[in-house]
Motif scaffolding. Structure first.
Motif, PDB file in Angstrom:
ATOM      1  N   GLU A 142       0.810  -1.221   0.000  1.00 12.98           N
ATOM      2  CA  GLU A 142       0.000   0.000   0.000  1.00 12.98           C
ATOM      3  C   GLU A 142       0.844   1.272   0.000  1.00 12.98           C
ATOM      4  O   GLU A 142       0.359   2.335  -0.394  1.00 12.98           O
ATOM      5  N   MET A 143       2.103   1.177   0.392  1.00 11.34           N
ATOM      6  CA  MET A 143       2.964   2.359   0.450  1.00 11.34           C
ATOM      7  C   MET A 143       3.138   2.958  -0.943  1.00 11.34           C
ATOM      8  O   MET A 143       3.611   2.303  -1.856  1.00 11.34           O
ATOM      9  N   ALA A 180      -6.041   8.693   0.216  1.00 10.59           N
ATOM     10  CA  ALA A 180      -6.183   9.012   1.643  1.00 10.59           C
ATOM     11  C   ALA A 180      -5.579  10.382   1.942  1.00 10.59           C
ATOM     12  O   ALA A 180      -6.165  11.190   2.676  1.00 10.59           O
ATOM     13  N   ALA A 191      -1.135   1.380   6.767  1.00  4.98           N
ATOM     14  CA  ALA A 191      -0.537   2.221   5.729  1.00  4.98           C
ATOM     15  C   ALA A 191      -1.284   3.536   5.537  1.00  4.98           C
ATOM     16  O   ALA A 191      -0.669   4.553   5.222  1.00  4.98           O
ATOM     17  N   ASN A 192      -2.603   3.525   5.715  1.00  7.54           N
ATOM     18  CA  ASN A 192      -3.398   4.705   5.362  1.00  7.54           C
ATOM     19  C   ASN A 192      -3.774   5.618   6.524  1.00  7.54           C
ATOM     20  O   ASN A 192      -3.835   6.836   6.337  1.00  7.54           O
ATOM     21  N   VAL A 200      -1.306   8.338   7.265  1.00  3.07           N
ATOM     22  CA  VAL A 200      -1.281   9.337   6.194  1.00  3.07           C
ATOM     23  C   VAL A 200      -2.404  10.350   6.397  1.00  3.07           C
ATOM     24  O   VAL A 200      -2.222  11.546   6.159  1.00  3.07           O
ATOM     25  N   THR A 250      -4.430   4.277  -3.590  1.00  2.00           N
ATOM     26  CA  THR A 250      -5.372   4.500  -2.490  1.00  2.00           C
ATOM     27  C   THR A 250      -4.715   5.242  -1.328  1.00  2.00           C
ATOM     28  O   THR A 250      -5.391   5.980  -0.614  1.00  2.00           O
ATOM     29  N   GLN A 251      -3.423   5.083  -1.156  1.00  2.00           N
ATOM     30  CA  GLN A 251      -2.749   5.866  -0.130  1.00  2.00           C
ATOM     31  C   GLN A 251      -2.699   7.339  -0.546  1.00  2.00           C
ATOM     32  O   GLN A 251      -2.892   8.233   0.291  1.00  2.00           O
TER      33      GLN A 251
END
Length: 187
Positions: free
Chosen positions: A15-16, A24, A148-149, A152, A20-21
């Motif tokens: 995800e990094m 976010a 991951a999100n 952020v 989608t990150q």
């Protein structure tokens, strides 16, 4: 427990720097309401990954273990290559003003952005690999997405500037490559 730990780690790393990150980060900058955004990410991820896990579980039953071993091995190796291609958020993907509010906008935007995304495909493959542990795969991939999100959303730009995304993608690619080789060799 293996399914949960592998799913959490693989998805958190995958995800990094993912689209989608970036979504976010965009939602956090636009709405400046972290709790409804984080809860929206959670709800969208649970629904999306539960469906993806169900597909992976079904594929396992339909294809059988020998065919599945080769498909999963090749898929994990393909995912390793895909991890090395950076994602970017198109302007068309940016959420606009919505009558659904911050939470609803986040759920809809995240659910749609996750369709066909690396982490959704990884969830399908992990659910197929750990067929007996479908629920743990979904819990693990959801936790990986949140790890991951959520930071952020709260810390935004500070994290994105300090985390070497290229290194994280390289580590993720190596993990997917190892998983692919292990599946094919049958360890």
């Amino acid at each position: 427990m293996e399914a949960f730990l592998v799913a959490t780690g693989v998805v958190a790393l995958a995800e990094m720097g993912d689209k989608t990150q970036l979504l976010a980060l965009l939602l956090a900058a636009r709405f400046r309401k972290p709790w409804p955004i984080v809860f929206g990410i959670f709800v969208a991820t649970v629904i999306n990954h539960a469906l993806a896990g169900a597909v992976g579980n079904y594929i396992t039953r339909w294809l059988g273990p020998e065919v599945l071993r080769w498909i999963l091995g090749g898929s994990f190796i393909a995912m390793a290559v895909w991890m090395l291609i950076p994602d970017k958020l198109d302007e068309d993907d940016a959420p606009g003003v919505s009558k659904f509010g911050v939470f609803g906008t986040t759920v809809i935007a995240f659910f749609l952005a996750e369709m066909g995304d690396k982490t959704q495909i990884a969830t399908v493959m992990l659910a197929a690999r750990f067929m007996q542990d479908y629920a743990w795969v979904v819990v693990g991939t959801t936790l990986g997405m949140m790890l991951a999100n959520a930071p952020v959303v709260w810390l935004g730009d500070k994290i994105v500037r300090r985390v070497p995304i290229k290194l994280v993608h390289g580590i993720s690619a190596a993990i997917f490559l190892v998983l692919g080789v292990v599946m094919i060799v049958g360890w």
